[in-house]
Design an enzyme around this catalytic site. Structure first.
Site, PDB file in Angstrom:
ATOM      1  N   PRO A 218      -5.728  -2.834   6.319  1.00  0.00           N
ATOM      2  CA  PRO A 218      -6.997  -2.526   6.565  1.00  0.00           C
ATOM      3  C   PRO A 218      -7.980  -3.018   5.563  1.00  0.00           C
ATOM      4  O   PRO A 218      -7.881  -2.578   4.256  1.00  0.00           O
ATOM      5  CB  PRO A 218      -6.823  -1.015   6.551  1.00  0.00           C
ATOM      6  CG  PRO A 218      -5.595  -0.488   6.571  1.00  0.00           C
ATOM      7  CD  PRO A 218      -4.768  -1.741   5.937  1.00  0.00           C
ATOM      8  N   GLU A 219      -9.004  -3.784   6.061  1.00  0.00           N
ATOM      9  CA  GLU A 219     -10.092  -4.215   4.983  1.00  0.00           C
ATOM     10  C   GLU A 219     -11.270  -3.934   5.866  1.00  0.00           C
ATOM     11  O   GLU A 219     -11.203  -3.259   6.963  1.00  0.00           O
ATOM     12  CB  GLU A 219      -9.847  -5.626   4.721  1.00  0.00           C
ATOM     13  CG  GLU A 219      -8.544  -5.912   4.160  1.00  0.00           C
ATOM     14  CD  GLU A 219      -8.292  -7.144   3.279  1.00  0.00           C
ATOM     15  OE1 GLU A 219      -9.328  -7.755   3.051  1.00  0.00           O
ATOM     16  OE2 GLU A 219      -7.118  -7.754   2.948  1.00  0.00           O
TER      17      GLU A 219
ATOM     18  N   LYS B  58     -14.522   0.053   3.067  1.00  0.00           N
ATOM     19  CA  LYS B  58     -13.391   0.529   3.610  1.00  0.00           C
ATOM     20  C   LYS B  58     -13.120   2.171   3.996  1.00  0.00           C
ATOM     21  O   LYS B  58     -12.184   2.486   4.294  1.00  0.00           O
ATOM     22  CB  LYS B  58     -12.295   0.001   2.700  1.00  0.00           C
ATOM     23  CG  LYS B  58     -12.291  -1.474   2.468  1.00  0.00           C
ATOM     24  CD  LYS B  58     -11.098  -2.056   2.106  1.00  0.00           C
ATOM     25  CE  LYS B  58     -10.953  -1.914   0.586  1.00  0.00           C
ATOM     26  NZ  LYS B  58      -9.671  -2.743  -0.194  1.00  0.00           N
TER      27      LYS B  58
ATOM     28  N   ARG C 223       0.364  -9.438  -7.485  1.00  0.00           N
ATOM     29  CA  ARG C 223       1.388 -10.311  -6.488  1.00  0.00           C
ATOM     30  C   ARG C 223       0.752 -10.486  -5.157  1.00  0.00           C
ATOM     31  O   ARG C 223       1.170 -11.145  -4.523  1.00  0.00           O
ATOM     32  CB  ARG C 223       2.742  -9.519  -6.467  1.00  0.00           C
ATOM     33  CG  ARG C 223       3.458  -9.442  -7.654  1.00  0.00           C
ATOM     34  CD  ARG C 223       4.806  -8.637  -7.464  1.00  0.00           C
ATOM     35  NE  ARG C 223       5.699  -9.109  -6.377  1.00  0.00           N
ATOM     36  CZ  ARG C 223       6.671  -8.720  -5.956  1.00  0.00           C
ATOM     37  NH1 ARG C 223       6.878  -7.130  -6.238  1.00  0.00           N
ATOM     38  NH2 ARG C 223       7.424  -9.048  -5.042  1.00  0.00           N
TER      39      ARG C 223
END
Ligand SMILES: [Zn+2]
Length: 274
Positions: free
Chosen positions: A2-3, A51, A263
């Site tokens: 979710p962005e 958000k 990462r």
């Protein structure tokens, strides 16, 4: 993941389903609000802020208007469930349920919040405590490139641009996927210190960020390449060791142990050399 675009759609769906209707049931499956009952209050609306989601309810008796603040974090969803729809997640993952209309009525709607990362309730007059820290919202009516640029300059100039794009106090709405995609399209290595990028470059990146989220806010499947076909939607995110769509170099992902390099950061060593 979710962005800002996902949250925008969730807010719109909740808003269209609930606004103007009276709650017939509320169920909070979080300890702090286990005894809260919002039944009888009218839903005044749901808006996205970066958000974050804010759902507002009318006053009831001596109790002032309230705002429910939720955040999807990594796994959360809001499902707008109409009669006959299956629940999209198992019951034990439910955190909040808001219903309008009587049980079994044709106009019954249940809003089901599963795996929400944040659930808060407070008087609407105090909702700034939830979102007041946020920078300009890429999809909000207050979007302001100059203010976002000012905040980029106000942060530690040794911070990596990728980290600054994610900082919701600088600008609100970018998550890990857009972060990598914005850097790729801008030709900027994600670990570049923000201080090494001039104002013109940062301004371009901000304009691009806004355009990318805007283009995706009503789409079901996020794409930054402009191609909707599965497997071709993103430039670099999630494409470790696959060939760059522009230059053919192998896409890299930041490794564990590289200080400050998460990462979740992807880039092309050919297109984003510096
Ligand atoms: Zn490349």
């Amino acid at each position: 993941m979710p962005e800002g675009d996902t949250v925008y759609r969730a807010a719109r769906e909740l808003d269209e389903a609930l606004t103007g209707r009276v709650l017939t049931l509320s169920d909070f499956r979080v300890p702090a609000y286990a005894t809260v009952d919002l039944a009888g209050r009218t839903v005044l609306g749901t808006i996205p802020r970066g958000k974050h989601l804010l759902t507002r309810f009318s006053a009831a008796g001596d109790s002032p208007p309230l705002t429910l603040h939720t955040h999807l974090k990594m796994e959360g969803i809001w499902q707008v469930q109409r009669p006959g729809d299956k629940w999209r997640r198992p019951t034990h993952l439910l955190r909040v349920r808001l219903a309008v209309g009587e049980r079994d009525a044709a106009d019954r709607i249940d809003a089901l919040g599963f795996e929400l990362g944040v659930v808060d309730l407070a008087p609407t007059a105090e909702e700034d405590t939830f979102v007041g820290h946020l920078g300009p919202d890429l999809l909000g009516p207050d979007w302001d490139v100059d203010e976002a640029l000012r905040r980029m300059r106000g942060t530690d100039q040794d911070r990596a641009i990728a980290e600054v794009l994610l900082d919701q106090r600088v600008l609100a709405g970018v998550g890990n996927v857009f972060k990598s995609e914005i850097c790729f399209v801008s030709g900027v290595h994600p670990h570049t210190p923000v201080g090494q990028l001039d104002d013109a470059k940062l301004r371009k990146m901000l304009v691009l960020s806004q355009r990318m989220l805007e283009a995706n806010k009503l789409r079901g499947e996020r794409t930054t390449t402009g191609i909707a076909r599965r497997g071709q939607r993103l430039w670099v995110y999630g494409r470790r060791d696959q060939p760059c769509r522009r230059c053919g170099a192998k896409i890299r992902r930041a490794e564990d142990g590289e200080p400050g390099k998460e990462r979740s950061t992807y880039w092309c060593p050919g297109c984003q050399a510096t």
